[in-house]
Design an enzyme around this catalytic site. Structure first.
Site, PDB file in Angstrom:
ATOM      1  N   LYS A 114     -43.730  55.621  10.576  1.00 43.51           N
ATOM      2  CA  LYS A 114     -42.903  56.489   9.730  1.00 43.51           C
ATOM      3  C   LYS A 114     -42.076  57.389  10.629  1.00 43.51           C
ATOM      4  O   LYS A 114     -42.482  57.689  11.748  1.00 43.51           O
ATOM      5  CB  LYS A 114     -43.793  57.358   8.838  1.00 43.51           C
ATOM      6  CG  LYS A 114     -43.100  57.892   7.607  1.00 43.51           C
ATOM      7  CD  LYS A 114     -43.036  56.844   6.540  1.00 43.51           C
ATOM      8  CE  LYS A 114     -42.595  57.354   5.213  1.00 43.51           C
ATOM      9  NZ  LYS A 114     -42.977  56.416   4.157  1.00 43.51           N
ATOM     10  N   GLY A 162     -40.461  63.807 -10.701  1.00 42.47           N
ATOM     11  CA  GLY A 162     -39.551  63.303  -9.658  1.00 42.47           C
ATOM     12  C   GLY A 162     -38.546  62.347 -10.273  1.00 42.47           C
ATOM     13  O   GLY A 162     -38.928  61.407 -10.957  1.00 42.47           O
ATOM     14  N   GLY A 219     -35.897  60.911  -8.376  1.00 49.51           N
ATOM     15  CA  GLY A 219     -35.128  60.289  -7.291  1.00 49.51           C
ATOM     16  C   GLY A 219     -35.068  58.796  -7.542  1.00 49.51           C
ATOM     17  O   GLY A 219     -35.272  58.333  -8.667  1.00 49.51           O
ATOM     18  N   ASN A 220     -34.841  58.024  -6.503  1.00 43.79           N
ATOM     19  CA  ASN A 220     -34.709  56.569  -6.654  1.00 43.79           C
ATOM     20  C   ASN A 220     -35.908  55.973  -7.395  1.00 43.79           C
ATOM     21  O   ASN A 220     -35.753  55.224  -8.361  1.00 43.79           O
ATOM     22  CB  ASN A 220     -34.529  55.947  -5.268  1.00 43.79           C
ATOM     23  CG  ASN A 220     -34.514  54.426  -5.314  1.00 43.79           C
ATOM     24  OD1 ASN A 220     -35.508  53.796  -5.639  1.00 43.79           O
ATOM     25  ND2 ASN A 220     -33.373  53.837  -5.020  1.00 43.79           N
ATOM     26  N   ALA A 221     -37.120  56.317  -6.963  1.00 45.93           N
ATOM     27  CA  ALA A 221     -38.310  55.702  -7.562  1.00 45.93           C
ATOM     28  C   ALA A 221     -38.548  56.205  -8.985  1.00 45.93           C
ATOM     29  O   ALA A 221     -38.685  55.418  -9.928  1.00 45.93           O
ATOM     30  CB  ALA A 221     -39.530  55.965  -6.686  1.00 45.93           C
ATOM     31  N   GLY A 222     -38.597  57.519  -9.162  1.00 41.95           N
ATOM     32  CA  GLY A 222     -38.927  58.105 -10.468  1.00 41.95           C
ATOM     33  C   GLY A 222     -37.904  57.758 -11.547  1.00 41.95           C
ATOM     34  O   GLY A 222     -38.273  57.374 -12.668  1.00 41.95           O
TER      35      GLY A 222
HETATM   36  N1  GLU Z   1     -40.307  54.473   2.469  1.00 45.18           N
HETATM   37  C1  GLU Z   1     -40.859  53.415   1.692  1.00 45.18           C
HETATM   38  C2  GLU Z   1     -42.378  53.519   1.651  1.00 45.18           C
HETATM   39  O1  GLU Z   1     -42.932  54.568   1.822  1.00 45.18           O
HETATM   40  C3  GLU Z   1     -40.335  52.060   2.123  1.00 45.18           C
HETATM   41  C4  GLU Z   1     -40.657  51.662   3.522  1.00 45.18           C
HETATM   42  C5  GLU Z   1     -39.954  50.398   3.988  1.00 45.18           C
HETATM   43  O2  GLU Z   1     -39.255  49.778   3.208  1.00 45.18           O
HETATM   44  O3  GLU Z   1     -40.130  50.061   5.157  1.00 45.18           O
HETATM   45  O4  GLU Z   1     -43.055  52.572   1.376  1.00 45.18           O
END
Ligand code: GLU
Length: 428
Positions: A105, A217, A219-222
């Site tokens: 990360k 939330g 954002g993209n996911a929520g």
């Molecule tokens: N940031 C996203 C996660 O936490 C996607 C990570 C990715 O696609 O490598 O899973």
């Protein structure tokens, strides 16, 4: 009492799981700490010509199963402890869905909402320059995360290619379609979570039309999750973003809320300016304002934390009324809250399974970038569904077999796969 940080919370969960797995000391050691922590300070000239500096990180947790993989977040709270925890979760996540990656990360500790577009681009390029030696399709492949977008991925790839004099479409995922992106990547996290939830509901013989959902939330996911659920007949009763949220016992239309957010910048912007709200309009629409804390405790059947970590802790878990908690964010439920939920019979579908759709479609994008062969949207959706359902089935089976929570079961499935890879490689 030791201070609770995202990483100590990860270690706590790990601790409860590994006891049952009877791992050797060497195996434990490899799962407890990251393999590499890269830190730097990123400096750019801001729009006023002043030099500004931000701490930046890339944590590479484990690559036993393949290249490191994981997003980059831009956030004031993105410090080393948080990025470490998120890297560890990525290693488990890629193993749970059985894609050939490890976990990593990245983060820049900054408030991107204060940046102009030029400043944002500068910061993104500086990140790619700073960590270029540690990145690459075969080494470590970043992606979007909190506050990072396809544009940012494009700037990073462009900078990386310039710096390394290579063509490197697979060095990063979540790119725009015009520059090596993957069809379906934008909706992948929400879609993956939706597949898992649908399967859970189906197997528990429940009717979506009778289920109320609150989502923290937008954002993209929520936001996309709200749209998927609404379309499938679930009743979305509450949504929120960092400015706060709205609730309606009669259900709200997330398509409308999305338009409001686009127009006003927040989900409550249509009704409230600061603390002043248009009560008449709210009454007319049957909505009321709620804080992000209140949202978690509203009457609903499914609660979806899709914002930041540690939203539900020992302090508020007892007030949660939902029967299912689907973690679209990373780490939103603390280990103390997990215990309370287990006691109360509330099912938590953990982040490492629930939000894995993003990294699964990133895997398709990575493989598209390496092979040069383009995927169709149908292929991307169908493969995502297959992988998510296989992972869900595996985790459910493990949970039943060992009488464990879904989180413990998912960790067990992931850790076993990582350990197996470490063993065959002769690391442990
Ligand atoms: N940031 C996203 C996660 O936490 C996607 C990570 C990715 O696609 O490598 O899973």
């Amino acid at each position: 009492m030791t201070l609770s940080t995202p990483f100590t919370r990860f270690q706590k969960t790990l601790g409860t799981v590994v006891q049952q797995l009877k791992l050797s000391k060497a195996e434990m050691k490899m799962l407890q700490e990251p393999q590499h922590i890269h830190r730097s300070n990123i400096s750019i000239k801001n729009d006023h010509g002043k030099k500004v500096t931000f701490p930046a990180f890339r944590v590479q947790f484990n690559n036993a199963r393949g290249p490191y993989k994981g997003g980059i977040r831009f956030h004031p709270a993105a410090d080393e402890e948080e990025v470490k925890a998120l890297a560890a979760l990525m290693a488990i996540k890629t193993a749970v869905v059985d894609i050939p990656f490890g976990g990593s990360k990245g983060g820049i500790q900054c408030d991107p909402k204060k940046f102009s577009r030029r400043e944002l681009q500068e910061v993104s390029r500086a990140y790619a320059r700073t960590f270029k030696e540690h990145l690459g399709a075969d080494l470590d492949c970043p992606a979007p995360d909190v506050n990072t977008t396809p544009d940012i991925m494009a700037w990073m790839r462009d900078e990386y290619e310039k710096q390394t004099h290579t063509y490197a479409p697979a060095m990063i995922t979540g790119k725009p379609l015009a520059y090596g992106g993957m069809l379906g990547r934008d909706l992948a996290t929400a879609r993956g979570g939706f597949f898992v939830l649908e399967e859970m509901i189906l197997r528990d013989a429940l009717d979506p039309k009778e289920l109320r959902v609150a989502i923290q939330g937008f954002g993209n996911a929520g936001a996309n999750m709200a749209l998927f659920l609404h379309r499938a007949g679930y009743m979305v009763v509450a949504v929120s973003d960092s400015q706060g949220g709205i609730y309606s016992a009669e259900g709200i239309d997330p398509f409308r809320i999305q338009k409001y957010k686009q127009r006003t910048g927040s989900v409550i912007g249509e009704y409230c300016k600061g603390s002043v709200c248009d009560i008449k309009k709210m009454k007319l629409d049957h909505v009321r304002r709620v804080t992000n804390q209140e949202l978690l405790e509203l009457p609903c059947d499914i609660l979806i934390p899709a914002a930041l970590d540690n939203a539900i802790t020992g302090k508020n878990a007892s007030n949660v009324q939902a029967k299912y908690v689907l973690e679209l964010a990373n780490g939103p439920v603390s280990p103390e809250a997990d215990k309370i939920f287990a006691k109360r019979g509330i099912q938590v579908i953990p982040d490492v399974l629930a939000n894995a759709g993003g990294v699964v479609v990133s895997y398709f994008e990575w493989s598209q970038g390496r092979s040069g062969r383009l995927w169709t949207l149908d292929q991307s959706k169908a493969d995502l569904k297959r992988i998510m359902l296989e992972a869900f089935t595996e985790v459910r089976r493990e949970a039943r077999r060992t009488n464990a929570t879904y989180r413990e079961a998912a960790f067990a499935v992931g850790i076993k796969r990582i350990v197996e890879a470490m063993k065959v490689r002769g690391w442990v």
